[in-house]
Design a protein around this motif. Structure first.
Motif, PDB file in Angstrom:
ATOM      1  N   ASP A   1       0.830  -1.207   0.000  1.00 34.98           N
ATOM      2  CA  ASP A   1       0.000   0.000   0.000  1.00 34.98           C
ATOM      3  C   ASP A   1       0.866   1.260   0.000  1.00 34.98           C
ATOM      4  OD1 ASP A   1      -2.286  -1.521  -0.022  1.00 34.98           O
ATOM      5  OD2 ASP A   1      -2.678  -1.339   2.130  1.00 34.98           O
ATOM      6  N   ALA A   2       1.971   1.213   0.745  1.00 34.04           N
ATOM      7  CA  ALA A   2       2.881   2.365   0.770  1.00 34.04           C
ATOM      8  C   ALA A   2       3.498   2.603  -0.610  1.00 34.04           C
ATOM      9  CB  ALA A   2       3.981   2.143   1.809  1.00 34.04           C
ATOM     10  N   LEU A   3       3.846   1.523  -1.308  1.00 33.60           N
ATOM     11  CA  LEU A   3       4.412   1.643  -2.653  1.00 33.60           C
ATOM     12  C   LEU A   3       3.368   2.130  -3.655  1.00 33.60           C
ATOM     13  CD1 LEU A   3       6.592  -1.603  -2.787  1.00 33.60           C
ATOM     14  CD2 LEU A   3       7.411   0.743  -2.569  1.00 33.60           C
ATOM     15  N   THR A   4       2.141   1.645  -3.523  1.00 35.88           N
ATOM     16  CA  THR A   4       1.070   2.093  -4.417  1.00 35.88           C
ATOM     17  C   THR A   4       0.818   3.586  -4.262  1.00 35.88           C
ATOM     18  OG1 THR A   4       0.004  -0.082  -4.351  1.00 35.88           O
ATOM     19  CG2 THR A   4      -1.350   1.777  -5.040  1.00 35.88           C
ATOM     20  N   SER A   5       0.831   4.068  -3.017  1.00 32.59           N
ATOM     21  CA  SER A   5       0.662   5.496  -2.768  1.00 32.59           C
ATOM     22  C   SER A   5       1.805   6.297  -3.381  1.00 32.59           C
ATOM     23  CB  SER A   5       0.583   5.754  -1.263  1.00 32.59           C
ATOM     24  OG  SER A   5       0.503   7.130  -0.986  1.00 32.59           O
ATOM     25  N   ALA A   6       3.033   5.778  -3.269  1.00 33.31           N
ATOM     26  CA  ALA A   6       4.187   6.460  -3.849  1.00 33.31           C
ATOM     27  C   ALA A   6       4.109   6.488  -5.376  1.00 33.31           C
ATOM     28  CB  ALA A   6       5.480   5.777  -3.401  1.00 33.31           C
ATOM     29  N   GLU A   7       3.572   5.432  -5.983  1.00 30.81           N
ATOM     30  CA  GLU A   7       3.387   5.416  -7.441  1.00 30.81           C
ATOM     31  C   GLU A   7       2.391   6.485  -7.866  1.00 30.81           C
ATOM     32  OE1 GLU A   7       2.208   1.572  -8.699  1.00 30.81           O
ATOM     33  OE2 GLU A   7       4.046   0.572  -8.013  1.00 30.81           O
ATOM     34  N   GLU A   8       1.278   6.586  -7.170  1.00 27.44           N
ATOM     35  CA  GLU A   8       0.254   7.575  -7.515  1.00 27.44           C
ATOM     36  C   GLU A   8       0.785   8.992  -7.389  1.00 27.44           C
ATOM     37  OE1 GLU A   8      -3.189   6.882  -5.164  1.00 27.44           O
ATOM     38  OE2 GLU A   8      -3.869   5.172  -6.365  1.00 27.44           O
ATOM     39  N   ASN A   9       1.721   9.220  -6.463  1.00 22.66           N
ATOM     40  CA  ASN A   9       2.264  10.552  -6.239  1.00 22.66           C
ATOM     41  C   ASN A   9       3.580  10.782  -6.981  1.00 22.66           C
ATOM     42  OD1 ASN A   9       0.552  12.064  -4.067  1.00 22.66           O
ATOM     43  ND2 ASN A   9       0.678   9.951  -3.334  1.00 22.66           N
ATOM     44  N   SER A  10       3.873   9.942  -7.964  1.00 26.29           N
ATOM     45  CA  SER A  10       5.035  10.112  -8.848  1.00 26.29           C
ATOM     46  C   SER A  10       6.357  10.138  -8.089  1.00 26.29           C
ATOM     47  CB  SER A  10       4.893  11.401  -9.672  1.00 26.29           C
ATOM     48  OG  SER A  10       3.723  11.413 -10.435  1.00 26.29           O
TER      49      SER A  10
END
Length: 370
Positions: free
Chosen positions: A156-165
């Motif tokens: 989930d932390a990585l997915t959030s980082a992907e969404e925020n470029s």
């Protein structure tokens, strides 16, 4: 209808059986793998597996994580050692993450360690790679308060980082060709464990020939992804405009990049490689405590253009210092300037490239207030 029994019996001989079936009741699913450097040229492999427990009411099940680790000369040999410790057979078909400790990633080429994951068809090619500050196995033992399953929490932390470029959307499958490409280097998510025993994505790990060479902050990581034309859903920045305002909050502005247009041109003159890199950014102002954006829009466009141009120059300088060709300049030289590529030092060419960067900002939205 008359049935020809001999023909039916003959056809049955060619029917496929279920000789290669894998019984899930005997499998122990691995959700996270970690690789760290141990002494005597050996490695430490850690695995995180889900443990299902009944809640106090009994109506719902609670998924927790348990970590096992062992040391050996190869990942496959270590996996057999861990197999002997658990009541089942390790199954990596649902693995989501492969994490390298910083010492492991900086001291050796990570590609040979991944050979077993590509070679075995049972392994998941959708797993994400990452580099951890410190020992990666320690990250498997974190105990976040709001999520008992460690793999779900980190994912989930990585997915959030992907969404925020902050990090690119890459998997072990998409990175395979880049790792073998002499004209482009990969970048991986860079994580660390904070004092609250939780995982934090702190930017990008820069790789030089598949070895860790340095890292970027979250803001610089987002800017690098813009330079690579790989913006996620959001690309938010906060910049300090000046130190003149008595109320410190008024010195800052926050914005999101809504639209992006990148122009990248590579030229070779007299044996020297020149790269012209231009970014046109359309911005949405999300926070400007000082107030009236329309009144100062031209001034803000000019200041932000200058600031982001300076930031891109700093990011490219860091790339060249770590010899990480994350922009794939070598790949373009191979494709469009093959004769020039043959004459370059394949290991040091990126450090000697002359970059000319320019960022042009255009504020197109500033909210419903002045």
């Amino acid at each position: 209808m008359k049935v020809n029994k001999p023909i039916i019996i003959l056809l049955c001989l060619f029917l496929a059986g279920c000789w290669d079936q894998n019984m899930m009741k005997n499998a122990v699913l691995v959700q996270v793998l970690s690789l760290d450097l141990a002494s005597d040229d050996k490695f430490t492999l850690g695995v995180s597996i889900p443990i299902i427990e009944d809640s106090s009411g009994g109506a719902q099940s609670l998924v927790k994580s348990e970590t096992f680790s062992a040391t050996g000369p190869t990942p496959r040999e270590i996996r057999r050692s861990i197999d002997r410790e658990i009541s089942g057979i390790l199954d990596t078909s649902k693995n989501k993450l492969i994490l390298f400790g910083k010492q492991m990633a900086s001291s050796a080429d990570i590609y040979p360690l991944l050979d077993v994951f590509w070679r075995d068809p049972r392994n998941s090619l959708g797993a994400t790679l990452g580099v951890v500050e410190g020992d990666a196995v320690d990250l498997l033992n974190i105990q976040p308060k709001h999520e008992t399953n460690v793999s779900e929490y980190i994912q989930d932390a990585l997915t959030s980082a992907e969404e925020n470029s902050i990090i690119p959307n890459e998997t072990i499958q998409t990175l395979a060709s880049q790792m073998l490409d002499p004209g482009e280097d990969i970048v991986l998510p860079y994580l660390k464990m904070n004092g609250k025993k939780s995982a934090v994505v702190v930017g990008l790990a820069l790789m030089d020939e598949r070895k860790y060479a340095g890292n970027l902050s979250p803001q610089d990581s987002a800017l690098l992804l813009l330079l690579k034309d790989k913006k996620g859903k959001y690309a938010r920045f906060t910049k300090k405009l000046n130190n003149k305002e008595p109320y410190k909050l008024n010195n800052y502005i926050s914005f999101n990049v809504q639209h992006l247009k990148r122009k990248l041109k590579v030229q070779v003159k007299n044996g020297e490689v020149y790269v012209m890199l231009n970014l046109n950014l359309k911005l949405n102002i999300e926070e400007y405590p000082k107030g009236d954006v329309p009144k100062e829009i031209e001034k803000l466009n000019k200041i932000l253009s200058k600031e982001l141009t300076n930031d891109t120059e700093r990011v490219i300088t860091k790339l060249q210092q770590t010899n990480c060709d994350a922009l794939g300049i070598g790949r373009r030289l191979m494709a469009f300037q093959p004769h020039s590529w043959k004459s370059l030092d394949k290991k040091e060419y990126f450090k000697n490239i002359q970059f000319h960067t320019n960022v042009k900002v255009d504020i197109i939205s500033h909210g419903i207030v002045l």
